[in-house]
Design an enzyme around this catalytic site. Structure first.
Site, short mmCIF file in Angstrom:
data_model
loop_
_atom_site.label_atom_id
_atom_site.label_comp_id
_atom_site.label_asym_id
_atom_site.label_seq_id
_atom_site.Cartn_x
_atom_site.Cartn_y
_atom_site.Cartn_z
N CYS A 2 33.10 17.09 30.89
CA CYS A 2 33.45 16.35 29.67
C CYS A 2 32.87 14.95 29.81
CB CYS A 2 34.97 16.30 29.49
SG CYS A 2 35.47 15.37 28.01
N GLU A 124 29.63 19.09 23.99
CA GLU A 124 28.82 19.70 25.04
C GLU A 124 27.43 19.96 24.47
OE1 GLU A 124 29.48 19.79 28.00
OE2 GLU A 124 31.63 20.10 28.35
#
Length: 253
Positions: A2, A124
């Site tokens: 993340c 992402e």
């Protein structure tokens, strides 16, 4: 992993919603408002984090929302010339769930300084370097996700005794599953509301079962978004809008 996320909930409103005490600082050291919506949260940004702490040694621990630097600074980190923490080395923005109790960097925090990092969703990228496509992973019901994290306090040895310590945190990641695994092999470890207090309990050891779970996986949806998110200079609701034509969405089951 993340490395970028979005959060739009005001800390005071968040504290009210989750029955916590709001202890956040609404302005960063550079004078910028840290409480407003941020659609492109990057490492070292001041963010809100949820902890459980005691006011007195024998009272019941209560939830608190605190401002923290994203990127864990271990208590033993050296001070730089300007009095802040030394910035050499990797930014500890993520911690692997399988390394928390063995890593010298994380194991002290894992014992009693566990936190939750609220977010609307995270980004992402998938594809080859230079041509990666960004995706937004978010709570499909419109409610925030709460990622498991660790936090720490740091104070320069030369700082005045009454100086406030630097609070910092890291987001815990685990193996990605379902459609997300086709984008990236890691994902934030989310914690369901029913398990918040178990995770945050400062008087109990870390719950290994929560480290092996996937929290609110059934709420997470995916959509392709604009490459505007690639630059941290861009920050607005257009970053989380689906690209045109709208990409197919999926639920992580």
């Amino acid at each position: 992993m993340c490395g970028r996320f979005a959060v739009t909930t005001d800390p005071a409103l968040l504290a009210e919603k989750i029955k916590a005490i709001d202890e956040t600082v609404t302005a960063t050291s550079d004078g910028k408002d840290a409480a407003g919506p941020n659609y492109n949260v990057a490492p070292t940004t001041t963010i809100s984090s949820v902890v459980r702490r005691h006011s007195e040694p024998d009272d019941e621990a209560t939830r608190r929302v605190r401002s923290m630097r994203w990127g864990l600074v271990p208590p033993w980190a050296k001070a730089s010339a300007d009095g802040g923490p030394e910035t050499k080395g990797p930014l500890l923005i993520n911690a692997r769930s399988d390394k928390l109790t063995t890593s010298p960097v994380f194991r002290a925090s894992a014992k009693s300084k566990r936190c939750l990092v609220p977010m609307d969703g995270w980004y992402e990228w998938e594809g080859r370097k230079g041509a990666k496509t960004p995706f937004y992973l978010y709570g499909g019901d419109g409610e925030p996700l709460f990622a498991a994290g660790l936090w720490s306090t740091w104070r320069s040895k030369t700082a005045p005794k009454d100086a406030k310590p630097l609070l910092s945190c890291t987001i815990i990641t685990t193996d990605a599953v379902g459609p997300l695994a086709e984008i990236h092999d890691r994902m934030p470890l989310t914690i369901s509301e029913r398990d918040w207090d178990r995770w945050l309990d400062p008087d109990a050891p870390i719950d290994e079962g929560l480290l092996r779970g996937h929290g609110d996986l059934d709420r997470i949806q995916i959509r392709e978004v604009s490459r505007l998110v690639n630059s941290v200079r861009n920050n607005g609701p257009e970053l989380i809008e689906p690209v045109e034509p709208q990409a197919e969405q999926g639920t992580l089951l």
